[in-house]
Design a protein around this motif. Structure first.
Motif, PDB file in Angstrom:
ATOM      1  N   ALA A 267       0.721 -22.654  27.049  1.00 30.05           N
ATOM      2  CA  ALA A 267      -0.245 -23.508  27.747  1.00 30.05           C
ATOM      3  C   ALA A 267      -1.673 -23.023  27.514  1.00 30.05           C
ATOM      4  CB  ALA A 267       0.068 -23.537  29.240  1.00 30.05           C
ATOM      5  N   LYS A 268      -1.875 -21.706  27.596  1.00 28.56           N
ATOM      6  CA  LYS A 268      -3.224 -21.149  27.419  1.00 28.56           C
ATOM      7  C   LYS A 268      -3.696 -21.245  25.975  1.00 28.56           C
ATOM      8  CE  LYS A 268      -3.192 -17.867  31.297  1.00 28.56           C
ATOM      9  NZ  LYS A 268      -4.453 -18.329  31.923  1.00 28.56           N
ATOM     10  N   ALA A 269      -2.767 -21.097  25.020  1.00 32.59           N
ATOM     11  CA  ALA A 269      -3.147 -21.130  23.602  1.00 32.59           C
ATOM     12  C   ALA A 269      -3.198 -22.545  23.043  1.00 32.59           C
ATOM     13  CB  ALA A 269      -2.170 -20.282  22.789  1.00 32.59           C
ATOM     14  N   GLY A 270      -2.637 -23.512  23.767  1.00 33.77           N
ATOM     15  CA  GLY A 270      -2.642 -24.897  23.293  1.00 33.77           C
ATOM     16  C   GLY A 270      -1.643 -25.160  22.194  1.00 33.77           C
ATOM     17  N   ILE A 271      -0.462 -24.491  22.260  1.00 31.15           N
ATOM     18  CA  ILE A 271       0.592 -24.697  21.272  1.00 31.15           C
ATOM     19  C   ILE A 271       1.893 -25.012  22.008  1.00 31.15           C
ATOM     20  CG2 ILE A 271      -0.478 -23.202  19.544  1.00 31.15           C
ATOM     21  CD1 ILE A 271       1.501 -21.008  20.335  1.00 31.15           C
ATOM     22  N   PRO A 272       2.881 -25.619  21.330  1.00 29.94           N
ATOM     23  CA  PRO A 272       4.161 -25.903  21.990  1.00 29.94           C
ATOM     24  C   PRO A 272       4.892 -24.596  22.321  1.00 29.94           C
ATOM     25  CG  PRO A 272       3.965 -27.101  19.908  1.00 29.94           C
ATOM     26  CD  PRO A 272       2.842 -26.135  19.944  1.00 29.94           C
ATOM     27  N   PRO A 273       5.660 -24.555  23.404  1.00 32.62           N
ATOM     28  CA  PRO A 273       6.401 -23.336  23.758  1.00 32.62           C
ATOM     29  C   PRO A 273       7.313 -22.834  22.654  1.00 32.62           C
ATOM     30  CG  PRO A 273       6.368 -24.846  25.613  1.00 32.62           C
ATOM     31  CD  PRO A 273       5.776 -25.595  24.451  1.00 32.62           C
ATOM     32  N   PHE A 274       7.938 -23.772  21.898  1.00 32.78           N
ATOM     33  CA  PHE A 274       8.862 -23.322  20.861  1.00 32.78           C
ATOM     34  C   PHE A 274       8.149 -22.621  19.701  1.00 32.78           C
ATOM     35  CE2 PHE A 274       7.941 -27.727  19.498  1.00 32.78           C
ATOM     36  CZ  PHE A 274       7.578 -27.524  18.176  1.00 32.78           C
ATOM     37  N   ALA A 275       6.810 -22.767  19.618  1.00 31.73           N
ATOM     38  CA  ALA A 275       6.060 -22.147  18.529  1.00 31.73           C
ATOM     39  C   ALA A 275       5.575 -20.743  18.871  1.00 31.73           C
ATOM     40  CB  ALA A 275       4.869 -23.025  18.146  1.00 31.73           C
ATOM     41  N   VAL A 276       5.762 -20.304  20.117  1.00 32.30           N
ATOM     42  CA  VAL A 276       5.220 -19.004  20.539  1.00 32.30           C
ATOM     43  C   VAL A 276       5.844 -17.861  19.752  1.00 32.30           C
ATOM     44  CG1 VAL A 276       5.096 -17.353  22.454  1.00 32.30           C
ATOM     45  CG2 VAL A 276       4.546 -19.755  22.840  1.00 32.30           C
ATOM     46  N   LYS A 277       7.174 -17.875  19.622  1.00 27.32           N
ATOM     47  CA  LYS A 277       7.858 -16.766  18.953  1.00 27.32           C
ATOM     48  C   LYS A 277       7.388 -16.588  17.513  1.00 27.32           C
ATOM     49  CE  LYS A 277      12.453 -14.978  17.775  1.00 27.32           C
ATOM     50  NZ  LYS A 277      13.930 -15.235  17.821  1.00 27.32           N
ATOM     51  N   ARG A 278       7.371 -17.694  16.764  1.00 29.77           N
ATOM     52  CA  ARG A 278       6.975 -17.581  15.359  1.00 29.77           C
ATOM     53  C   ARG A 278       5.494 -17.265  15.211  1.00 29.77           C
ATOM     54  NH1 ARG A 278       5.584 -22.747  12.382  1.00 29.77           N
ATOM     55  NH2 ARG A 278       4.906 -24.230  13.963  1.00 29.77           N
ATOM     56  N   THR A 279       4.684 -17.711  16.184  1.00 28.73           N
ATOM     57  CA  THR A 279       3.258 -17.406  16.121  1.00 28.73           C
ATOM     58  C   THR A 279       3.002 -15.931  16.422  1.00 28.73           C
ATOM     59  OG1 THR A 279       2.818 -19.682  16.850  1.00 28.73           O
ATOM     60  CG2 THR A 279       0.968 -18.154  16.875  1.00 28.73           C
ATOM     61  N   LEU A 280       3.766 -15.371  17.354  1.00 26.58           N
ATOM     62  CA  LEU A 280       3.662 -13.932  17.625  1.00 26.58           C
ATOM     63  C   LEU A 280       4.097 -13.116  16.412  1.00 26.58           C
ATOM     64  CD1 LEU A 280       4.937 -13.642  21.314  1.00 26.58           C
ATOM     65  CD2 LEU A 280       2.663 -13.026  20.470  1.00 26.58           C
ATOM     66  N   GLU A 281       5.126 -13.606  15.717  1.00 26.70           N
ATOM     67  CA  GLU A 281       5.557 -12.929  14.487  1.00 26.70           C
ATOM     68  C   GLU A 281       4.442 -12.952  13.454  1.00 26.70           C
ATOM     69  OE1 GLU A 281       9.072 -15.014  13.358  1.00 26.70           O
ATOM     70  OE2 GLU A 281      10.338 -14.047  14.875  1.00 26.70           O
ATOM     71  N   GLN A 282       3.740 -14.085  13.375  1.00 25.34           N
ATOM     72  CA  GLN A 282       2.612 -14.170  12.449  1.00 25.34           C
ATOM     73  C   GLN A 282       1.491 -13.229  12.879  1.00 25.34           C
ATOM     74  OE1 GLN A 282      -0.347 -17.648  12.105  1.00 25.34           O
ATOM     75  NE2 GLN A 282       1.076 -18.035  10.434  1.00 25.34           N
ATOM     76  N   ALA A 283       1.231 -13.179  14.180  1.00 25.50           N
ATOM     77  CA  ALA A 283       0.155 -12.320  14.696  1.00 25.50           C
ATOM     78  C   ALA A 283       0.412 -10.853  14.398  1.00 25.50           C
ATOM     79  CB  ALA A 283       0.008 -12.531  16.200  1.00 25.50           C
ATOM     80  N   SER A 284       1.691 -10.464  14.345  1.00 22.83           N
ATOM     81  CA  SER A 284       2.023  -9.051  14.108  1.00 22.83           C
ATOM     82  C   SER A 284       1.623  -8.588  12.709  1.00 22.83           C
ATOM     83  CB  SER A 284       3.526  -8.827  14.319  1.00 22.83           C
ATOM     84  OG  SER A 284       4.290  -9.487  13.315  1.00 22.83           O
TER      85      SER A 284
END
Length: 330
Positions: A267-284
């Motif tokens: 909600a805070k990042a403005g992305i769908p919940p299902f995208a959080v995991k893969r986005t965190l993987e990218q952030a790493s």
């Protein structure tokens, strides 16, 4: 949405329906549901439509005062009028005493809930928001469609499909239709089918580009960029989306350190919940320092491009080349 479905099932309709929000697919679906429930398919005498910001509210009121011709209702659609954003005193004053045989259906993208017209419409009928749908609802909707077509899909392949389509239901519907046609003679939909036929959204192309940058895969990162240029995406829009993705990565890393749950982070990042995991993987794949520097460099390159110091296409290439290699822009 449930309230509209209940009205249709019971046959007890409101005088005013306001359909608003960012999910256009659902708005159009419910507009058509109401039209089918309230009018005969060939009735052109009692169904009217106004569209655009040039709509004259007095013309709407004049027609609303006309009794239906051999029908129970006079149905008037007002779409993208801007009345609920800019205000419309005439309609706000008219709605409380409008004829019971007239039904007004407003379909709007932007509204102001503080306005008199919104309050009048809510009191006289139903104001229903159609916003971006969550992963759970989208999953049920897609699985329902596939079941009716006799198709099966695994959860990982469904996630791959959603990662390419995004959460816009209109786009999902279009891509799902393509996928069903492509797998017409197959019972199970595989990842290879999704990869072969589904067109990634621009934001997903950007995600793939930043993934390649994080892997230090310069060749693939540039290939993604040139694909976007071939699709007529403007270099400055691409630069904006790259900067946006770097900002999301930095924000997610910070929120993850604070222990926030996936729903809150989404909600805070403005992305769908299902995208959080893969986005965190990218952030790493990036350090906090790299992301901060990338945002600073992106802002500087955007300024250089807008002031004529550097061609926009070269500005984007320079950012990609720098962060997909081992050196950082000075």
């Amino acid at each position: 949405m449930k309230t509209i479905d209940e009205d249709i099932r019971s046959g007890q309709f409101q005088n005013v329906y306001l359909l608003y929000g960012s999910e256009n697919y659902l708005k159009l679906q419910y507009k058509e549901k109401l039209k089918q429930a309230l009018s005969a398919p060939d009735d052109t005498m009692n169904v009217a439509r106004f569209e655009g910001r040039g709509t004259n509210p007095l013309a709407v009121i004049d027609l609303a005062e006309t009794m239906p011709f051999f029908a129970d209702h006079r149905l008037i659609f007002i779409e993208d009028s801007g009345f609920f954003k800019n205000g419309c005193e005439q309609l706000a004053a008219y709605l409380p005493d409008m004829p019971s045989a007239t039904i007004l259906i407003f379909v709007e993208s932007e509204i102001d809930k503080r306005g008199k017209l919104y309050k009048a419409a809510s009191k006289k009928g139903r104001a229903v928001e159609f916003g971006e749908q969550g992963e759970q609802l989208l999953t049920r909707w897609i699985l329902g469609r596939l079941k009716r077509e006799g198709k099966k899909i695994t959860q990982p392949v469904l996630q791959l499909f959603l990662s390419k389509t995004g959460t816009d239901m209109g786009n999902i519907d279009k891509e799902l239709e393509k996928l069903l046609c492509y797998t017409m003679n197959e019972e199970v939909i595989h990842a290879a089918d999704v990869e072969a036929i589904c067109t990634p959204q621009v934001t997903n192309q950007i995600f793939e580009m930043v993934n390649a940058i994080g892997r230090r895969d310069r060749k693939h990162a540039l290939a993604c960029y040139y694909d976007l240029l071939a699709l007529k995406e403007a270099p400055m829009r691409i630069l904006y989306l790259i900067n946006r993705q770097f900002r999301i990565l930095l924000d997610l890393k910070s929120m993850n350190k604070c222990g926030l749950d996936a729903k809150t982070m989404a909600a805070k990042a403005g992305i769908p919940p299902f995208a959080v995991k893969r986005t965190l993987e990218q952030a790493s794949r990036f350090t906090d320092e790299e992301l901060v520097q990338a945002l600073n460099d992106g802002a500087r390159l955007e300024t250089d491009s807008k002031t004529g110091k550097m061609a926009d296409q070269i500005a984007v290439e320079l950012l990609i080349l720098s962060y997909s290699g081992k050196t950082i822009l000075a």
